[in-house]
Scaffold this motif. Structure first.
Motif, PDB file in Angstrom:
ATOM      1  N   GLY A   1       1.917  -5.202   9.502  1.00  0.00           N
ATOM      2  CA  GLY A   1       1.461  -6.502   9.028  1.00  0.00           C
ATOM      3  C   GLY A   1       2.020  -6.939   7.688  1.00  0.00           C
ATOM      4  O   GLY A   1       1.465  -7.823   7.040  1.00  0.00           O
ATOM      5  N   CYS A   2       3.151  -6.330   7.261  1.00  0.00           N
ATOM      6  CA  CYS A   2       3.801  -6.796   6.035  1.00  0.00           C
ATOM      7  C   CYS A   2       4.292  -8.233   6.247  1.00  0.00           C
ATOM      8  O   CYS A   2       4.586  -8.627   7.380  1.00  0.00           O
ATOM      9  N   LEU A   3       4.425  -8.972   5.161  1.00  0.00           N
ATOM     10  CA  LEU A   3       4.941 -10.343   5.238  1.00  0.00           C
ATOM     11  C   LEU A   3       6.272 -10.369   5.996  1.00  0.00           C
ATOM     12  O   LEU A   3       6.517 -11.219   6.841  1.00  0.00           O
TER      13      LEU A   3
ATOM     14  N   VAL B   1       7.673  -8.631  -2.450  1.00  0.00           N
ATOM     15  CA  VAL B   1       6.573  -9.329  -1.773  1.00  0.00           C
ATOM     16  C   VAL B   1       6.629  -9.150  -0.261  1.00  0.00           C
ATOM     17  O   VAL B   1       5.632  -9.321   0.422  1.00  0.00           O
ATOM     18  N   GLY B   2       7.812  -8.794   0.230  1.00  0.00           N
ATOM     19  CA  GLY B   2       7.984  -8.654   1.676  1.00  0.00           C
ATOM     20  C   GLY B   2       7.102  -7.578   2.271  1.00  0.00           C
ATOM     21  O   GLY B   2       6.798  -7.605   3.461  1.00  0.00           O
ATOM     22  N   HIS B   3       6.697  -6.629   1.412  1.00  0.00           N
ATOM     23  CA  HIS B   3       5.890  -5.527   1.949  1.00  0.00           C
ATOM     24  C   HIS B   3       4.438  -5.613   1.510  1.00  0.00           C
ATOM     25  O   HIS B   3       3.700  -4.627   1.590  1.00  0.00           O
ATOM     26  N   ALA B   4       4.032  -6.782   1.073  1.00  0.00           N
ATOM     27  CA  ALA B   4       2.608  -7.035   0.860  1.00  0.00           C
ATOM     28  C   ALA B   4       2.006  -7.309   2.240  1.00  0.00           C
ATOM     29  O   ALA B   4       2.565  -8.080   3.020  1.00  0.00           O
TER      30      ALA B   4
ATOM     31  N   LEU C   1       4.538  -3.727  13.416  1.00  0.00           N
ATOM     32  CA  LEU C   1       5.083  -2.627  12.613  1.00  0.00           C
ATOM     33  C   LEU C   1       6.260  -3.150  11.784  1.00  0.00           C
ATOM     34  O   LEU C   1       7.108  -3.879  12.285  1.00  0.00           O
ATOM     35  N   CYS C   2       6.271  -2.750  10.501  1.00  0.00           N
ATOM     36  CA  CYS C   2       7.346  -3.172   9.601  1.00  0.00           C
ATOM     37  C   CYS C   2       8.367  -2.040   9.477  1.00  0.00           C
ATOM     38  O   CYS C   2       8.067  -0.884   9.738  1.00  0.00           O
ATOM     39  N   VAL C   3       9.551  -2.412   9.051  1.00  0.00           N
ATOM     40  CA  VAL C   3      10.620  -1.427   8.866  1.00  0.00           C
ATOM     41  C   VAL C   3      10.223  -0.355   7.838  1.00  0.00           C
ATOM     42  O   VAL C   3      10.712   0.771   7.864  1.00  0.00           O
ATOM     43  N   CYS C   4       9.271  -0.684   6.945  1.00  0.00           N
ATOM     44  CA  CYS C   4       8.843   0.261   5.908  1.00  0.00           C
ATOM     45  C   CYS C   4       7.826   1.271   6.444  1.00  0.00           C
ATOM     46  O   CYS C   4       7.481   2.222   5.752  1.00  0.00           O
ATOM     47  N   GLY C   5       7.342   1.047   7.676  1.00  0.00           N
ATOM     48  CA  GLY C   5       6.391   1.984   8.255  1.00  0.00           C
ATOM     49  C   GLY C   5       4.956   1.472   8.259  1.00  0.00           C
ATOM     50  O   GLY C   5       4.118   1.987   8.996  1.00  0.00           O
TER      51      GLY C   5
HETATM   52 ZN    ZN Z   1       6.852  -3.439   5.101  1.00  0.00          ZN
END
Ligand code: ZN
Length: 394
Positions: free
Chosen positions: A252-254, A234-237, A245-249
Motif C-alpha cells: 500500500g505504498c504511494l 514519499v513513494g514509500h509512505a 505489494l510494493c517493490v520495497c516489500g
Molecule cells: Zn514501498
C-alpha cells in the motif's frame, strides 16, 4: 565537496546571479543592488566579458548623459551535459548555460539490472557527446534510488536490484570536468528552482510520479537531502494499508498505487478481468499510461476510475507533505503529469491541503513546465549551480 570561495569569486557569483536572473542589467544597477563600488563592478564584468560569459547588448535608458550599456549572460559559450538514467532509457543531453537543449542521445536501458553495462553505455554516450563541444563545464547525472549526494554512489535501487554502486566514481573515470550524481527527484527539484515553476520560491515539495514516486524538497532555498539521503522518499509512505505489494516489500505504498506503472498494472488487471472499456480492444499488456489518460478524457469508466483512485492517494500524500514541510508550493512532475492534464486536474478536485487551517488555501499546487526534459535539466542544474557559485569557473 565544499570548496572555500575567494572574496572575488563570491562577488563574481553575486553579480552573475543578478545578471542571470534579472538581466539585461546595467553596471549601475549591479552596483546599486550589491553595494559594490563602480570600480569593483567594472573589474568583475570586464573579467566576465573576457571569458565571454556575459555580453553587452542594447543600450539602456539614460538618466542624463550617455545611455548605459546592458549586460546579459551569453548562454552559448559553454556546454553542460545532463544525464538521466531510468528503467527505460539512458539519456544524455547537451545544453547551454540556460539549459536549452543543443543535442540529445538516447538509448534503451534494457540491461538496467547490470551496473557494469549501464555505466559503460552511459560513459560511452557522455564521451560521444562531450567530444562534439569545445567548452564542456561538467556532467550532471540524475539517477533513481537512494543516492549519496556527496559520493555520488547509488546505495540502493529496488527496481534495478542495485546496492552500493559507485556511479560517480565510474562515470568520472577519464573525465577532466566535474561529474555530479544526484537522486532524480532531487535533481528535478533543483531544475525547477533554476528554470521551472519554482523560481524564486524558497520552500517547495516537488513530487515526481513516474515508474516510481519520489520527491525533491527545497527548504529555505536549498535542496534538502536529510541525514541519510532519504529525504523525499514519499513513494514509500503507506497510503493504502493492506493494498498492493510494493517493490520495497511493504503493502500500500504511494508508489504501489499511484505511480505510472501502478496505474498501468491496475488497468491491465481489470481489462484481463473483462471490465468493459475502450481499452479492451487490444492486448491489455500493451496499454500504456497515455492511452489510459486519453480514454479517461473520453469518459471511459475504467480509465476514469483508475486515475481518480490514484489522484485520491496522491492528494493524501500532498496533504501530508504540506503538513511536514509547510511549503509555498507543491510541484508535480514526471511521466504522470507530462503528457496529459487529467491526473493533475483530478488531484486539484480533492483540494489537497494540510491538516491545519493556517496552511490551507495558500499552498500552490502546480504542474511542472519543464516537461519530459525535467530530469536532464535538473541534472544540468547540479553543474550550473556550482559553476555560477564559483564565479563562472568549473
Ligand atoms: Zn514501498
Amino acid at each position: 565537496m565544499y570548496r572555500p570561495r575567494s572574496i572575488l569569486q563570491q562577488h563574481t557569483a553575486r553579480l552573475l546571479r543578478i545578471i542571470r536572473e534579472d538581466g539585461p542589467v546595467t553596471r549601475v544597477d549591479l552596483a546599486q543592488r550589491t553595494g559594490f563600488d563602480s570600480a569593483t563592478v567594472t573589474k568583475i564584468t570586464k573579467a566576465l566579458m573576457r571569458k565571454r560569459l556575459i555580453t553587452e547588448t542594447a543600450l539602456g535608458v539614460s538618466t542624463g548623459g550617455r545611455r548605459p550599456k546592458l549586460l546579459e549572460i551569453n548562454p552559448d559559450v559553454r556546454t553542460v551535459l545532463g544525464v538521466n538514467v531510468d528503467q527505460d532509457y539512458i539519456t544524455v543531453q547537451a545544453m547551454n548555460l540556460a539549459a536549452q537543449p543543443q543535442n540529445t542521445r538516447r538509448i534503451a536501458n534494457s540491461d538496467f539490472r547490470h551496473p557494469d553495462k549501464v555505466l559503460r553505455t552511459t560513459q560511452k554516450l557522455i564521451a560521444q557527446l562531450a567530444a562534439e563541444y569545445e567548452h564542456v563545464i561538467g556532467v550532471g547525472v540524475a539517477f533513481p534510488g537512494i543516492i549519496n549526494s556527496e559520493t555520488g554512489a547509488c546505495a540502493y535501487n529496488a527496481y534495478f536490484g542495485w546496492t552500493d554502486v559507485p556511479v560517480k566514481t565510474v562515470l568520472s573515470t577519464g573525465m577532466t570536468v566535474p561529474v555530479k550524481v544526484e537522486n532524480d527527484a532531487r535533481a528535478v527539484a533543483l531544475g525547477e528552482q533554476w528554470f521551472g515553476a519554482a523560481r524564486n520560491v524558497q520552500n517547495v515539495v516537488c513530487i515526481r510520479a513516474d515508474i516510481g514516486v519520489g520527491a525533491g524538497v527545497i527548504l529555505g532555498g536549498e535542496v534538502f537531502t536529510g541525514a541519510h539521503d532519504m529525504a523525499g522518499e514519499v513513494g514509500h509512505a503507506v497510503v493504502a494499508p493492506g493494498g498492493p505489494l510494493c517493490v520495497c516489500g511493504n503493502r500500500g505504498c504511494l508508489e504501489a498505487v499511484a505511480s505510472v506503472s501502478a496505474i498501468e498494472r491496475q488497468v491491465r488487471g481489470r481489462l484481463k478481468d473483462d471490465f468493459p472499456s475502450v481499452l479492451a480492444n487490444g492486448d491489455p499488456a500493451k496499454v500504456r499510461f497515455r492511452d489510459i489518460c486519453r480514454a479517461a478524457e473520453e469518459g471511459d469508466r475504467l480509465a476514469v476510475r483508475a486515475l481518480e483512485e490514484a489522484a485520491e492517494y496522491l492528494a493524501i500524500a500532498i496533504g501530508n507533505a504540506i503538513d511536514h514541510f509547510d511549503p509555498e508550493m507543491v510541484l508535480l512532475s514526471g511521466g504522470a503529469f507530462a503528457g496529459s492534464d487529467y491526473l493533475y486536474q483530478q488531484i486539484l478536485r480533492h483540494e489537497p491541503k494540510g491538516s491545519f487551517w493556517q496552511s490551507a488555501g495558500d499552498v500552490k499546487i502546480e504542474r511542472s513546465r519543464l516537461g519530459e526534459d525535467c530530469e536532464v535539466i535538473g541534472a544540468a542544474a547540479l553543474i550550473l549551480k556550482d559553476f555560477f557559485a564559483a564565479g563562472g569557473n568549473p
